[in-house]
Design an enzyme around this catalytic site. Structure first.
Site, PDB file in Angstrom:
ATOM      1  N   SER A 157      13.041   1.238  -5.001  1.00 17.57           N
ATOM      2  CA  SER A 157      13.329   0.019  -4.236  1.00 17.57           C
ATOM      3  C   SER A 157      14.754  -0.479  -4.450  1.00 17.57           C
ATOM      4  O   SER A 157      15.415  -0.902  -3.505  1.00 17.57           O
ATOM      5  CB  SER A 157      12.345  -1.084  -4.617  1.00 17.57           C
ATOM      6  OG  SER A 157      11.035  -0.652  -4.330  1.00 17.57           O
TER       7      SER A 157
ATOM      8  N   THR B 145       5.322  -4.420  -9.467  1.00 16.60           N
ATOM      9  CA  THR B 145       4.797  -3.068  -9.624  1.00 16.60           C
ATOM     10  C   THR B 145       4.046  -2.926 -10.947  1.00 16.60           C
ATOM     11  O   THR B 145       3.807  -3.929 -11.640  1.00 16.60           O
ATOM     12  CB  THR B 145       5.908  -2.008  -9.421  1.00 16.60           C
ATOM     13  OG1 THR B 145       5.302  -0.718  -9.381  1.00 16.60           O
ATOM     14  CG2 THR B 145       6.958  -2.045 -10.507  1.00 16.60           C
TER      15      THR B 145
ATOM     16  N   LYS C  42       0.415  -5.866 -10.867  1.00 13.86           N
ATOM     17  CA  LYS C  42      -0.066  -6.187  -9.513  1.00 13.86           C
ATOM     18  C   LYS C  42      -1.335  -7.046  -9.534  1.00 13.86           C
ATOM     19  O   LYS C  42      -1.559  -7.823  -8.605  1.00 13.86           O
ATOM     20  CB  LYS C  42      -0.353  -4.904  -8.720  1.00 13.86           C
ATOM     21  CG  LYS C  42       0.900  -4.210  -8.232  1.00 13.86           C
ATOM     22  CD  LYS C  42       0.537  -3.042  -7.305  1.00 13.86           C
ATOM     23  CE  LYS C  42       1.756  -2.241  -6.926  1.00 13.86           C
ATOM     24  NZ  LYS C  42       1.461  -1.159  -5.989  1.00 13.86           N
TER      25      LYS C  42
ATOM     26  N   GLY D  94      -4.221   0.940  -9.550  1.00 12.79           N
ATOM     27  CA  GLY D  94      -3.490  -0.159  -8.923  1.00 12.79           C
ATOM     28  C   GLY D  94      -3.345  -0.036  -7.416  1.00 12.79           C
ATOM     29  O   GLY D  94      -3.511  -1.018  -6.680  1.00 12.79           O
ATOM     30  N   ALA D  95      -3.032   1.170  -6.925  1.00 16.03           N
ATOM     31  CA  ALA D  95      -2.763   1.325  -5.494  1.00 16.03           C
ATOM     32  C   ALA D  95      -4.035   1.541  -4.680  1.00 16.03           C
ATOM     33  O   ALA D  95      -4.029   1.415  -3.448  1.00 16.03           O
ATOM     34  CB  ALA D  95      -1.813   2.514  -5.288  1.00 16.03           C
TER      35      ALA D  95
ATOM     36  N   THR E  55     -14.020   9.325 -14.763  1.00 20.60           N
ATOM     37  CA  THR E  55     -15.336   8.864 -15.254  1.00 20.60           C
ATOM     38  C   THR E  55     -15.747   7.715 -14.363  1.00 20.60           C
ATOM     39  O   THR E  55     -14.889   6.994 -13.844  1.00 20.60           O
ATOM     40  CB  THR E  55     -15.260   8.362 -16.710  1.00 20.60           C
ATOM     41  OG1 THR E  55     -14.262   7.342 -16.765  1.00 20.60           O
ATOM     42  CG2 THR E  55     -14.915   9.460 -17.689  1.00 20.60           C
TER      43      THR E  55
ATOM     44  N   TYR F 204       5.827  10.063  -3.572  1.00 22.96           N
ATOM     45  CA  TYR F 204       6.956  10.390  -2.678  1.00 22.96           C
ATOM     46  C   TYR F 204       8.026  11.208  -3.395  1.00 22.96           C
ATOM     47  O   TYR F 204       8.961  11.696  -2.774  1.00 22.96           O
ATOM     48  CB  TYR F 204       7.576   9.102  -2.103  1.00 22.96           C
ATOM     49  CG  TYR F 204       7.850   8.056  -3.158  1.00 22.96           C
ATOM     50  CD1 TYR F 204       9.035   8.049  -3.882  1.00 22.96           C
ATOM     51  CD2 TYR F 204       6.893   7.107  -3.460  1.00 22.96           C
ATOM     52  CE1 TYR F 204       9.252   7.122  -4.873  1.00 22.96           C
ATOM     53  CE2 TYR F 204       7.100   6.166  -4.449  1.00 22.96           C
ATOM     54  CZ  TYR F 204       8.292   6.176  -5.147  1.00 22.96           C
ATOM     55  OH  TYR F 204       8.496   5.254  -6.139  1.00 22.96           O
TER      56      TYR F 204
HETATM   57  P1  NAP Z   1      -2.155   4.056 -11.860  1.00 19.17           P
HETATM   58  O1  NAP Z   1      -2.843   2.737 -11.700  1.00 19.17           O
HETATM   59  O2  NAP Z   1      -1.404   4.351 -13.096  1.00 19.17           O
HETATM   60  O3  NAP Z   1      -3.197   5.270 -11.665  1.00 19.17           O
HETATM   61  C1  NAP Z   1      -4.093   5.326 -10.601  1.00 19.17           C
HETATM   62  C2  NAP Z   1      -5.353   6.025 -11.019  1.00 19.17           C
HETATM   63  O4  NAP Z   1      -5.135   7.410 -11.108  1.00 19.17           O
HETATM   64  C3  NAP Z   1      -5.903   5.659 -12.396  1.00 19.17           C
HETATM   65  O5  NAP Z   1      -6.533   4.409 -12.383  1.00 19.17           O
HETATM   66  C4  NAP Z   1      -6.849   6.809 -12.651  1.00 19.17           C
HETATM   67  O6  NAP Z   1      -8.066   6.610 -11.940  1.00 19.17           O
HETATM   68  C5  NAP Z   1      -6.103   7.966 -12.001  1.00 19.17           C
HETATM   69  N1  NAP Z   1      -5.389   8.722 -13.021  1.00 19.17           N
HETATM   70  C6  NAP Z   1      -4.391   8.285 -13.832  1.00 19.17           C
HETATM   71  N2  NAP Z   1      -3.997   9.278 -14.663  1.00 19.17           N
HETATM   72  C7  NAP Z   1      -4.768  10.361 -14.364  1.00 19.17           C
HETATM   73  C8  NAP Z   1      -4.862  11.680 -14.894  1.00 19.17           C
HETATM   74  N3  NAP Z   1      -4.073  12.098 -15.885  1.00 19.17           N
HETATM   75  N4  NAP Z   1      -5.796  12.506 -14.346  1.00 19.17           N
HETATM   76  C9  NAP Z   1      -6.613  12.110 -13.335  1.00 19.17           C
HETATM   77  N5  NAP Z   1      -6.559  10.862 -12.817  1.00 19.17           N
HETATM   78  C10 NAP Z   1      -5.658  10.010 -13.322  1.00 19.17           C
HETATM   79  O7  NAP Z   1      -1.128   4.265 -10.673  1.00 19.17           O
HETATM   80  P2  NAP Z   1      -0.919   3.412  -9.324  1.00 19.17           P
HETATM   81  O8  NAP Z   1      -0.057   2.256  -9.586  1.00 19.17           O
HETATM   82  O9  NAP Z   1      -2.220   3.198  -8.654  1.00 19.17           O
HETATM   83  O10 NAP Z   1      -0.025   4.465  -8.502  1.00 19.17           O
HETATM   84  C11 NAP Z   1      -0.520   5.754  -8.232  1.00 19.17           C
HETATM   85  C12 NAP Z   1       0.520   6.580  -7.531  1.00 19.17           C
HETATM   86  O11 NAP Z   1       0.772   6.036  -6.259  1.00 19.17           O
HETATM   87  C13 NAP Z   1       1.863   6.616  -8.273  1.00 19.17           C
HETATM   88  O12 NAP Z   1       2.380   7.909  -8.158  1.00 19.17           O
HETATM   89  C14 NAP Z   1       2.711   5.643  -7.479  1.00 19.17           C
HETATM   90  O13 NAP Z   1       4.083   5.971  -7.527  1.00 19.17           O
HETATM   91  C15 NAP Z   1       2.158   5.846  -6.087  1.00 19.17           C
HETATM   92  N6  NAP Z   1       2.349   4.678  -5.208  1.00 19.17           N
HETATM   93  C16 NAP Z   1       3.042   4.877  -4.058  1.00 19.17           C
HETATM   94  C17 NAP Z   1       3.205   3.830  -3.182  1.00 19.17           C
HETATM   95  C18 NAP Z   1       3.973   4.069  -1.918  1.00 19.17           C
HETATM   96  O14 NAP Z   1       4.416   3.103  -1.289  1.00 19.17           O
HETATM   97  N7  NAP Z   1       4.107   5.296  -1.507  1.00 19.17           N
HETATM   98  C19 NAP Z   1       2.689   2.563  -3.457  1.00 19.17           C
HETATM   99  C20 NAP Z   1       1.952   2.400  -4.638  1.00 19.17           C
HETATM  100  C21 NAP Z   1       1.793   3.477  -5.520  1.00 19.17           C
HETATM  101  P3  NAP Z   1      -9.495   6.894 -12.631  1.00 19.17           P
HETATM  102  O15 NAP Z   1      -9.441   6.259 -13.990  1.00 19.17           O
HETATM  103  O16 NAP Z   1     -10.415   6.195 -11.706  1.00 19.17           O
HETATM  104  O17 NAP Z   1      -9.667   8.373 -12.696  1.00 19.17           O
END
Ligand code: NAP
Length: 240
Positions: free
Chosen positions: A11, A56, A60, A122-123, A144, A201
């Site tokens: 950003s 972020t 969030k 989070g997303a 899980t 991305y």
């Molecule tokens: P997060 O909260 O850290 O992780 C999302 C979920 O992924 C976790 O709650 C977990 O779900 C699963 N996870 C995490 N580590 C894992 C592993 N080692 N193996 C398997 N599952 C795993 O991340 P987030 O903030 O939601 O973001 C996720 C991705 O989306 C990031 O890469 C971020 O950059 C991207 N994003 C992109 C945009 C965009 O505008 N393009 C916007 C937001 C986020 P479980 O515990 O349920 O398995």
């Protein structure tokens, strides 16, 4: 932008380039890396000219408790990634929703009636909200079972993959610098009828997308979503 850690922010580069390209000389996009969200009070006190903030990881959800108004965030969605500041008060928004919806809908085909969301973090909330709004039946796949999750990766078999022709990766698996990683799904059951969307991305084409493409699926990465949510934040900060 506030979050922690914030070493690699798309950003800040995006807005800095935008200000330069569009000749906007009186604006600046700064990063505030906060070890605790309580530090936001200091940020606001020391930066009284702030129009707004992007929020972020990992704040969030926590920021929701500090909002003067969350009227612009759909009921039931406990995630805020954009704040407009008016007279020191924080008004919450979720621009991930519009970013995801606008980037997904042009690719949807009549067969995309059922979806799997990989990861429940989070997303995920914004993605699940949009799919529900579009009338797409959704299951959340987690490592899980926990609140909101309906499947684990071990449950994924041919019939589930055949039924769910839209698959969205919301895990960080495959994101730079761990680009060799990918969600553990049976890729062999993917077909040309599938649409596989990765919120990541960087890199442009994750292993998840590479494997899906090799099976003939339509693929989409998170760059357009990111740009749309950034522009939507800019619009919100500047509207009266
Ligand atoms: P997060 O909260 O850290 O992780 C999302 C979920 O992924 C976790 O709650 C977990 O779900 C699963 N996870 C995490 N580590 C894992 C592993 N080692 N193996 C398997 N599952 C795993 O991340 P987030 O903030 O939601 O973001 C996720 C991705 O989306 C990031 O890469 C971020 O950059 C991207 N994003 C992109 C945009 C965009 O505008 N393009 C916007 C937001 C986020 P479980 O515990 O349920 O398995």
């Amino acid at each position: 932008m506030i979050g922690y850690p914030l070493e690699h922010s798309f950003s800040q580069k995006y807005f800095t380039d935008k200000f330069e390209k569009e000749g906007i000389v009186d604006c600046q996009y700064d990063l505030f890396s906060l070890k605790s969200l309580q530090e936001i009070k200091q940020v606001l006190a020391q930066n009284t000219d702030l129009l707004g903030l992007n929020i972020t990881i990992p704040y969030k959800q926590e920021i929701m408790g500090m909002l003067a108004s969350r009227d612009r965030i759909p009921t039931g969605l406990n995630a805020c990634n954009c704040v407009k500041i008016v007279e020191g008060k924080l008004f919450g928004y979720n621009t991930d929703i519009i970013g995801f919806e606008k980037s997904l809908t042009p690719l949807l085909k009549p067969q995309h009636q059922n979806a799997l969301i990989l990861g429940n973090g989070g997303a995920t909330a914004a993605v699940a909200y949009v799919l529900k709004k579009l009338g797409i039946e959704t299951q959340i796949v987690s490592r899980t079972m926990h609140v909101g999750s309906t499947l684990t990766y071990d449950d994924l078999n041919e019939s589930i993959v055949n039924k769910n022709l839209l698959i969205i990766n919301t895990t960080p698996l495959g994101m730079f610098p761990h680009m060799e990683e990918a969600p553990s799904i049976p890729y062999g059951f993917l077909s040309g009828s599938h649409l596989c969307y990765d919120l990541i991305y960087n890199p442009e084409k994750t292993v998840f997308l590479q494997r899906a493409e090799a099976r003939g699926a339509v693929i989409k990465n998170g760059m357009e979503m990111l740009i749309i949510q950034a522009e939507e934040s800019w619009r919100i900060w500047n509207e009266d």
